[in-house]
Write a protein that holds these residues in place. Structure first.
Motif, short mmCIF file in Angstrom:
data_model
loop_
_atom_site.label_atom_id
_atom_site.label_comp_id
_atom_site.label_asym_id
_atom_site.label_seq_id
_atom_site.Cartn_x
_atom_site.Cartn_y
_atom_site.Cartn_z
N CYS A 133 95.30 27.96 3.95
CA CYS A 133 95.43 26.50 3.90
C CYS A 133 96.88 26.06 3.70
CB CYS A 133 94.55 25.92 2.80
SG CYS A 133 92.78 25.96 3.22
N ASP A 140 100.84 21.26 9.74
CA ASP A 140 100.43 19.85 9.88
C ASP A 140 101.56 18.92 9.45
OD1 ASP A 140 98.48 17.65 10.15
OD2 ASP A 140 98.59 17.58 7.97
N SER A 147 95.61 24.56 15.18
CA SER A 147 94.39 25.34 15.36
C SER A 147 94.46 26.56 14.46
CB SER A 147 94.25 25.78 16.82
OG SER A 147 93.15 26.66 16.99
N ALA A 163 86.10 26.98 7.39
CA ALA A 163 86.22 25.80 8.24
C ALA A 163 86.39 24.53 7.43
CB ALA A 163 84.99 25.69 9.15
N ARG A 164 85.59 24.37 6.39
CA ARG A 164 85.71 23.17 5.55
C ARG A 164 87.09 23.10 4.91
NH1 ARG A 164 80.11 24.17 4.28
NH2 ARG A 164 80.73 25.56 2.58
N GLN A 167 89.91 22.37 7.45
CA GLN A 167 89.78 20.97 7.85
C GLN A 167 90.44 20.07 6.82
OE1 GLN A 167 85.98 18.95 9.53
NE2 GLN A 167 85.90 18.51 7.36
N SER A 168 90.17 20.32 5.55
CA SER A 168 90.76 19.52 4.47
C SER A 168 92.27 19.68 4.41
CB SER A 168 90.14 19.91 3.13
OG SER A 168 88.76 19.60 3.10
N ASP A 172 93.28 20.69 13.02
CA ASP A 172 92.63 19.87 14.04
C ASP A 172 91.55 20.65 14.79
OD1 ASP A 172 94.50 17.39 14.09
OD2 ASP A 172 95.86 19.11 14.16
N ILE A 174 89.47 24.76 15.25
CA ILE A 174 89.20 26.12 14.81
C ILE A 174 88.71 26.90 16.03
CG2 ILE A 174 86.83 25.59 14.04
CD1 ILE A 174 87.39 27.62 11.69
N ALA A 192 82.09 21.65 9.45
CA ALA A 192 83.37 20.94 9.57
C ALA A 192 83.34 20.03 10.80
CB ALA A 192 84.53 21.93 9.65
N ASP A 194 84.75 17.40 11.72
CA ASP A 194 85.98 16.79 12.25
C ASP A 194 86.84 17.77 13.03
OD1 ASP A 194 85.25 14.38 11.14
OD2 ASP A 194 86.39 14.70 9.30
N LEU A 195 86.51 19.05 12.98
CA LEU A 195 87.29 20.04 13.72
C LEU A 195 86.83 20.13 15.17
CD1 LEU A 195 87.56 23.06 11.24
CD2 LEU A 195 89.31 21.36 11.77
#
Length: 249
Positions: A133, A140, A147, A163-164, A167-168, A172, A174, A192, A194-195
């Motif tokens: 992360c 980011d 990705s 994934a969660r 995403q947090s 954008d 995975i 996730a 939003d991914l």
């Protein structure tokens, strides 16, 4: 993220700008690399080359990435760069270069080569969610689309949690190598939402494409057969057919 929703997955020592150009007839994205960015990963890559692995080892990895992306400026495909680094700063630098060129930076948490894992990359990074992360957040913050390339069936790793978390952290997309557990794609999609989920492994034609898209993948990627125009055409046709059906349903 890209159209058509077919990506060409990075191939060790082979996925360069010319490869992406040749594959642009039926793909919307191409992930160059993987590129070893810092001293530790470059030393690992040299060890891999010594045992007959193919690796990119340019004198200046950042300049190499910039030149390769610039070579695709006139090609109708969205490029990405799959990167491996034991340290954060080179990832930030490549992410900034990608941001300037509307390219995707892809954090490699996928490689299972022992030399890369020994320096904390690939599957070793996949097992260390907090550190992964940090990489995502750094990329980011540099302004790039991010990705994360991951692999299923890694002991001790729950891809839904990964994934969660990514995403947090600002990812954008995975890019999921499903191995022999295709249903994991559906689990990641649910975990996730939003991914942008790219499904990989065994993508060859209509049957494999429809299976992954039925699980909710947003796109599929072609691995080793990405150099085969016949496979690219079949996959592209199946993807276009699927989204045409969905769009008219």
């Amino acid at each position: 993220m890209f159209e058509p929703r077919v990506a060409l997955a990075s191939l060790s020592g082979e996925a360069d700008a010319e490869w992406a150009r040749e594959g642009s007839d039926h793909a919307g994205a191409a992930f160059l690399g993987g590129i070893a960015l810092d001293d530790e990963t470059r030393a690992a890559a040299r060890k891999m080359v010594a045992r007959d692995r193919s690796e990119f080892l340019p004198p200046d990895p950042l300049s190499f990435v910039e030149d390769e992306l610039d070579a695709l400026a006139d090609v109708p495909i969205r490029p990405g760069v799959n990167v491996r680094s034991a340290t954060l700063e080179p990832v930030r630098a490549v992410a900034a270069a990608c941001a300037e060129r509307d390219a995707i930076v892809e954090i490699n948490a996928h490689c299972r080569q022992a030399e890369m894992c020994a320096v904390g990359c690939g599957e070793a990074l996949l097992r260390d969610t907090d550190r992964l992360c940090e990489y995502v957040a750094a990329a980011d913050e540099a302004g790039a689309a991010v990705s994360v390339k991951v692999r299923a069936e890694v002991s001790g790793v729950d891809l839904t949690t990964t994934a969660r978390e990514v995403q947090s952290a600002g990812a954008d997309a995975i890019h999921v190598d499903a191995m022999d557990t295709e249903s994991v794609v559906g689990d990641v999609v649910d975990a996730a939402p939003d991914l942008f989920v790219i499904a990989n492994n065994g993508v060859r034609g209509p049957e494999s494409v429809r299976e992954y898209l039925q699980y909710g993948a947003d796109a599929v990627s072609i691995g080793r057969p990405s150099t085969d125009e016949r496979v690219r055409r079949r996959v592209h046709g199946a993807v276009e057919e699927w989204f045409g059906e969905v769009g008219t349903a």
